[in-house]
Motif scaffolding. Structure first.
Motif, PDB file in Angstrom:
ATOM      1  N   GLU A 112      -2.998  10.682  -4.753  1.00 38.26           N
ATOM      2  CA  GLU A 112      -4.195  11.488  -5.061  1.00 38.26           C
ATOM      3  C   GLU A 112      -3.794  12.917  -5.444  1.00 38.26           C
ATOM      4  O   GLU A 112      -4.362  13.506  -6.367  1.00 38.26           O
ATOM      5  CB  GLU A 112      -5.142  11.484  -3.854  1.00 38.26           C
ATOM      6  CG  GLU A 112      -5.817  10.124  -3.676  1.00 38.26           C
ATOM      7  CD  GLU A 112      -6.425   9.891  -2.287  1.00 38.26           C
ATOM      8  OE1 GLU A 112      -6.637  10.872  -1.549  1.00 38.26           O
ATOM      9  OE2 GLU A 112      -6.690   8.725  -1.948  1.00 38.26           O
ATOM     10  N   THR A 137       0.817  -1.227   0.000  1.00 36.52           N
ATOM     11  CA  THR A 137       0.000   0.000   0.000  1.00 36.52           C
ATOM     12  C   THR A 137       0.852   1.280   0.000  1.00 36.52           C
ATOM     13  O   THR A 137       0.308   2.371   0.068  1.00 36.52           O
ATOM     14  CB  THR A 137      -0.951   0.008   1.220  1.00 36.52           C
ATOM     15  OG1 THR A 137      -0.178  -0.269   2.393  1.00 36.52           O
ATOM     16  CG2 THR A 137      -2.040  -1.028   1.076  1.00 36.52           C
ATOM     17  N   VAL A 151     -13.593  13.804   5.625  1.00 35.52           N
ATOM     18  CA  VAL A 151     -13.970  14.600   4.452  1.00 35.52           C
ATOM     19  C   VAL A 151     -13.746  13.765   3.187  1.00 35.52           C
ATOM     20  O   VAL A 151     -13.100  12.722   3.239  1.00 35.52           O
ATOM     21  CB  VAL A 151     -13.132  15.898   4.352  1.00 35.52           C
ATOM     22  CG1 VAL A 151     -13.352  16.781   5.566  1.00 35.52           C
ATOM     23  CG2 VAL A 151     -11.652  15.587   4.167  1.00 35.52           C
ATOM     24  N   SER A 195      -5.488   9.563   8.028  1.00 35.73           N
ATOM     25  CA  SER A 195      -6.542   8.972   8.847  1.00 35.73           C
ATOM     26  C   SER A 195      -6.082   8.528  10.226  1.00 35.73           C
ATOM     27  O   SER A 195      -6.891   8.127  11.038  1.00 35.73           O
ATOM     28  CB  SER A 195      -7.128   7.773   8.104  1.00 35.73           C
ATOM     29  OG  SER A 195      -6.159   6.750   8.017  1.00 35.73           O
ATOM     30  N   HIS A 237       0.996  14.833   5.295  1.00 33.31           N
ATOM     31  CA  HIS A 237       1.973  14.001   6.015  1.00 33.31           C
ATOM     32  C   HIS A 237       2.660  13.013   5.055  1.00 33.31           C
ATOM     33  O   HIS A 237       3.572  12.308   5.447  1.00 33.31           O
ATOM     34  CB  HIS A 237       1.262  13.240   7.131  1.00 33.31           C
ATOM     35  CG  HIS A 237       0.302  12.180   6.662  1.00 33.31           C
ATOM     36  ND1 HIS A 237      -0.576  12.385   5.608  1.00 33.31           N
ATOM     37  CD2 HIS A 237       0.080  10.906   7.076  1.00 33.31           C
ATOM     38  CE1 HIS A 237      -1.286  11.268   5.422  1.00 33.31           C
ATOM     39  NE2 HIS A 237      -0.911  10.375   6.297  1.00 33.31           N
ATOM     40  N   ASP A 278       6.649   5.247   6.406  1.00 31.22           N
ATOM     41  CA  ASP A 278       7.128   5.394   5.024  1.00 31.22           C
ATOM     42  C   ASP A 278       7.086   6.838   4.511  1.00 31.22           C
ATOM     43  O   ASP A 278       7.465   7.122   3.374  1.00 31.22           O
ATOM     44  CB  ASP A 278       6.240   4.536   4.104  1.00 31.22           C
ATOM     45  CG  ASP A 278       4.760   4.897   4.241  1.00 31.22           C
ATOM     46  OD1 ASP A 278       4.380   5.557   5.230  1.00 31.22           O
ATOM     47  OD2 ASP A 278       3.965   4.530   3.360  1.00 31.22           O
ATOM     48  N   TRP A 308       0.916   7.428   1.540  1.00 35.47           N
ATOM     49  CA  TRP A 308       1.046   7.162   0.104  1.00 35.47           C
ATOM     50  C   TRP A 308      -0.239   7.449  -0.678  1.00 35.47           C
ATOM     51  O   TRP A 308      -0.209   7.974  -1.791  1.00 35.47           O
ATOM     52  CB  TRP A 308       1.531   5.734  -0.154  1.00 35.47           C
ATOM     53  CG  TRP A 308       1.762   5.493  -1.618  1.00 35.47           C
ATOM     54  CD1 TRP A 308       1.126   4.601  -2.415  1.00 35.47           C
ATOM     55  CD2 TRP A 308       2.675   6.212  -2.476  1.00 35.47           C
ATOM     56  NE1 TRP A 308       1.583   4.706  -3.709  1.00 35.47           N
ATOM     57  CE2 TRP A 308       2.529   5.689  -3.780  1.00 35.47           C
ATOM     58  CE3 TRP A 308       3.590   7.260  -2.276  1.00 35.47           C
ATOM     59  CZ2 TRP A 308       3.269   6.157  -4.866  1.00 35.47           C
ATOM     60  CZ3 TRP A 308       4.324   7.735  -3.366  1.00 35.47           C
ATOM     61  CH2 TRP A 308       4.161   7.185  -4.630  1.00 35.47           C
ATOM     62  N   ASN A 309      -1.395   7.134  -0.083  1.00 35.79           N
ATOM     63  CA  ASN A 309      -2.642   7.390  -0.820  1.00 35.79           C
ATOM     64  C   ASN A 309      -2.785   8.881  -1.104  1.00 35.79           C
ATOM     65  O   ASN A 309      -3.182   9.281  -2.201  1.00 35.79           O
ATOM     66  CB  ASN A 309      -3.850   6.901  -0.021  1.00 35.79           C
ATOM     67  CG  ASN A 309      -3.783   5.415   0.227  1.00 35.79           C
ATOM     68  OD1 ASN A 309      -3.920   4.624  -0.695  1.00 35.79           O
ATOM     69  ND2 ASN A 309      -3.521   5.018   1.466  1.00 35.79           N
ATOM     70  N   SER A 310      -2.455   9.700  -0.120  1.00 32.62           N
ATOM     71  CA  SER A 310      -2.564  11.150  -0.313  1.00 32.62           C
ATOM     72  C   SER A 310      -1.596  11.632  -1.390  1.00 32.62           C
ATOM     73  O   SER A 310      -1.938  12.499  -2.199  1.00 32.62           O
ATOM     74  CB  SER A 310      -2.281  11.893   1.005  1.00 32.62           C
ATOM     75  OG  SER A 310      -3.316  11.636   1.921  1.00 32.62           O
TER      76      SER A 310
HETATM   77  N1  UPG Z   1      -9.090  10.385   3.620  1.00 31.91           N
HETATM   78  C1  UPG Z   1     -10.306  10.948   3.313  1.00 31.91           C
HETATM   79  N2  UPG Z   1     -10.866  11.796   4.209  1.00 31.91           N
HETATM   80  C2  UPG Z   1     -10.285  12.116   5.392  1.00 31.91           C
HETATM   81  C3  UPG Z   1      -9.017  11.554   5.688  1.00 31.91           C
HETATM   82  C4  UPG Z   1      -8.440  10.689   4.774  1.00 31.91           C
HETATM   83  O1  UPG Z   1     -10.877  10.700   2.241  1.00 31.91           O
HETATM   84  O2  UPG Z   1     -10.865  12.905   6.153  1.00 31.91           O
HETATM   85  C5  UPG Z   1      -8.517   9.389   2.685  1.00 31.91           C
HETATM   86  C6  UPG Z   1      -7.461   9.972   1.786  1.00 31.91           C
HETATM   87  O3  UPG Z   1      -8.046  10.465   0.586  1.00 31.91           O
HETATM   88  C7  UPG Z   1      -6.569   8.757   1.568  1.00 31.91           C
HETATM   89  C8  UPG Z   1      -6.690   7.955   2.846  1.00 31.91           C
HETATM   90  O4  UPG Z   1      -7.886   8.389   3.463  1.00 31.91           O
HETATM   91  O5  UPG Z   1      -7.094   7.986   0.502  1.00 31.91           O
HETATM   92  C9  UPG Z   1      -5.554   8.184   3.813  1.00 31.91           C
HETATM   93  O6  UPG Z   1      -4.446   7.476   3.381  1.00 31.91           O
HETATM   94  P1  UPG Z   1      -2.967   8.058   3.459  1.00 31.91           P
HETATM   95  O7  UPG Z   1      -2.899   9.382   2.838  1.00 31.91           O
HETATM   96  O8  UPG Z   1      -2.062   7.021   2.890  1.00 31.91           O
HETATM   97  O9  UPG Z   1      -2.716   8.295   4.998  1.00 31.91           O
HETATM   98  P2  UPG Z   1      -2.836   7.330   6.307  1.00 31.91           P
HETATM   99  O10 UPG Z   1      -4.224   7.120   6.614  1.00 31.91           O
HETATM  100  O11 UPG Z   1      -1.988   7.961   7.337  1.00 31.91           O
HETATM  101  O12 UPG Z   1      -2.145   5.957   5.788  1.00 31.91           O
HETATM  102  C10 UPG Z   1      -1.350   4.957   6.406  1.00 31.91           C
HETATM  103  C11 UPG Z   1       0.039   5.401   6.856  1.00 31.91           C
HETATM  104  C12 UPG Z   1       0.833   5.955   5.674  1.00 31.91           C
HETATM  105  C13 UPG Z   1       0.912   4.901   4.564  1.00 31.91           C
HETATM  106  C14 UPG Z   1      -0.499   4.458   4.187  1.00 31.91           C
HETATM  107  C15 UPG Z   1      -0.505   3.349   3.155  1.00 31.91           C
HETATM  108  O13 UPG Z   1      -0.066   6.352   7.900  1.00 31.91           O
HETATM  109  O14 UPG Z   1       2.128   6.344   6.103  1.00 31.91           O
HETATM  110  O15 UPG Z   1       1.582   5.417   3.437  1.00 31.91           O
HETATM  111  O16 UPG Z   1      -1.200   3.989   5.354  1.00 31.91           O
HETATM  112  O17 UPG Z   1       0.234   2.266   3.589  1.00 31.91           O
END
Ligand code: UPG
Length: 445
Positions: free
Chosen positions: A346, A140, A321, A258, A338, A362, A341-343
């Motif tokens: 995106e 991921t 959100v 998240s 932060h 990571d 990776w997903n952020s």
């Molecule tokens: N998101 C929303 N709304 C919110 C908050 C988050 O849609 O209010 C979504 C965002 O678009 C994304 C995901 O939630 O798709 C969050 O993922 P990510 O940006 O990767 O952050 P984390 O939730 O912190 O993800 C964990 C780890 C990170 C790692 C990731 C994938 O903290 O370091 O890269 O998992 O392994």
């Protein structure tokens, strides 16, 4: 689900945390279009409300997907010496992995293969090997992170040692032990699926494909970008409405994903920094690691004075959100992230420059993908928000009207945050090269 149609039957085994669950569900939805039969293994109790809600909405939207509930033997956080509830869930699943065997072998029709989360690899592979069930990983994080993961405890020359999360430098931590065990088990898997694509990570993907990095590395399939699902649009509408009334590229979106909690004191520091930056902002505040524990209102978290100051500059929310929709709004000109990776993916997809502020795991390595692509700048050290004097909201520099001519991900707005004066000089030198216009908005030195 019938075996007579000759479909493949695939099981998905995510671990815990929205950052891991979201890519799984996005992948699952795309597999459905390929006529696969799918089983989603969900682990109970589920850690956060966000995960519970998403899983149930997902399963209602895709009734053709079978849910198998897995209830591992609970672990005591004190005995396990793990404070993070998501990591505790990973460890709980790992230690109960043997209980997956009857659940997997009772699947009907029999499974063709399973896709396992990276955090569970070494414990699940022993189960699936005994069942002769092919096993793929959904990694991921970034391909850059995968290159470290695949070699660990060695470190590829492309990755500075300082970018490793400090916890990985402690060989006695359970996190490091699991990371190392999972890495060691990689060669027993059939392949690695990853949410990345060539335009984003050309070099790391090339290196992984070359076979020079790690002996026995299974094939890596860059399947990104995983598109969000319609059903993810369950969140608050206020931010989108507010953004509609803002000027193009005028708003900084601030979110740390998240599961990154920030103390009240640090939140207020960050808030004051944002107000002083003079920039409009949309800020998602998170004061607890797990959403179920978020009890305080914004007034209590931020304090009345700061709330008042924010009124004219931005919008602050503490609910989940729709980040994908937010990033697609014209008003959003930049993202303080932060670097989960997903952020990162995106932001890249929407062409939003990022100011990266890695917090753990990571994230520093992911941040380097942004810098290597030239569409953002990132904090270079693991400085923690500890006190007012050490706050990281020291410098928010906003470069307006940028046009460095490198395509759609660049040229709207860029941000620079630096931890110390040496970084500041490096950044300014870098900026001179690409001829940006620089405005120093807030400097807390
Ligand atoms: N998101 C929303 N709304 C919110 C908050 C988050 O849609 O209010 C979504 C965002 O678009 C994304 C995901 O939630 O798709 C969050 O993922 P990510 O940006 O990767 O952050 P984390 O939730 O912190 O993800 C964990 C780890 C990170 C790692 C990731 C994938 O903290 O370091 O890269 O998992 O392994």
């Amino acid at each position: 689900m019938s075996s007579s149609d000759g479909n493949l039957h695939v099981a998905l085994l995510p671990s815990s945390g929205m950052g891991h669950l979201l890519p799984y569900l996005r992948l699952a939805a795309s597999l459905i279009h390929h006529q696969l039969s799918l089983t989603l293994i969900t682990t109970h109790p589920i850690v956060s409300s966000a995960e519970s809600q998403l899983i149930s909405t997902f399963l209602s939207a895709f009734p053709q997907i079978t849910q198998k509930k897995f209830t591992p033997i609970p672990l005591d956080s004190v005995a396990a010496n793990i404070t993070d509830p998501f990591q505790l869930q990973w460890e709980t699943i790992r230690q109960s992995a043997h209980l997956l065997s009857p659940l997997i072998s009772s699947s009907s029709p029999p499974l063709s293969f399973i896709i396992t989360d990276v955090t569970l690899m070494s414990s699940v592979i022993s189960v699936t090997a005994k069942l002769c069930l092919p096993n793929y990983i959904l990694f991921t994080s970034s391909a850059r992170m995968l290159s470290l993961f695949s070699c660990f405890p060695s470190i590829p020359s492309s990755i500075p040692k300082e970018s490793l999360p400090p916890i990985l430098l402690d060989s006695n931590s359970s996190f490091t032990k699991n990371f190392s065990d999972n890495s060691g088990s990689l060669k027993h898997f059939n392949g690695v699926l990853i949410n990345s694509f060539e335009e984003l990570e050309k070099e790391p993907l090339k290196m992984l494909a070359s076979g020079n990095l790690t002996k026995g590395l299974p094939p890596v399939f860059p399947l990104g970008h995983f598109l969000p699902l319609e059903l993810e649009r369950i969140s608050l509408l206020a931010p989108l409405k507010w953004l509609e009334n803002q000027e193009e590229s005028s708003v900084v979106y601030v979110s740390f994903g998240s599961r990154t909690a920030i103390s009240k004191e640090q939140i207020r520091e960050l808030g004051n920094g944002l107000v002083l930056s003079g920039c409009k902002f949309l800020w998602v505040v998170k004061s607890k690691v797990v959403d179920k524990e978020e009890e305080e209102g914004l007034d209590e978290i931020l304090g009345h004075q700061l709330m008042k100051k924010i009124e004219n500059n931005g919008l602050v929310v503490k609910e989940w959100v729709d980040q994908w929709q937010i990033l697609s709004q014209k008003a959003v000109g930049g993202f303080i992230s932060h670097c989960g990776w997903n952020s990162v993916v995106e932001a890249a997809w929407h062409g939003i420059p990022v100011l990266g502020w890695p917090q753990q795991g990571d994230q520093m390595i992911n941040a380097e993908v942004i810098e290597a692509g030239g569409w953002g700048l990132c904090m270079k050290s693991w400085v923690k928000w500890q006190s007012k004097a050490q706050t990281l909201v020291r410098v928010v520099r906003i470069c307006r009207d940028l046009n460095c001519g490198r395509g759609r991900v660049f040229g709207r707005i860029a941000f620079i945050a630096v931890a110390d004066i040496t970084d500041a000089i490096a950044v300014i030198t870098g900026i001179a090269v690409v001829n940006f216009t620089l405005f120093i908005v807030y400097c807390g030195y």
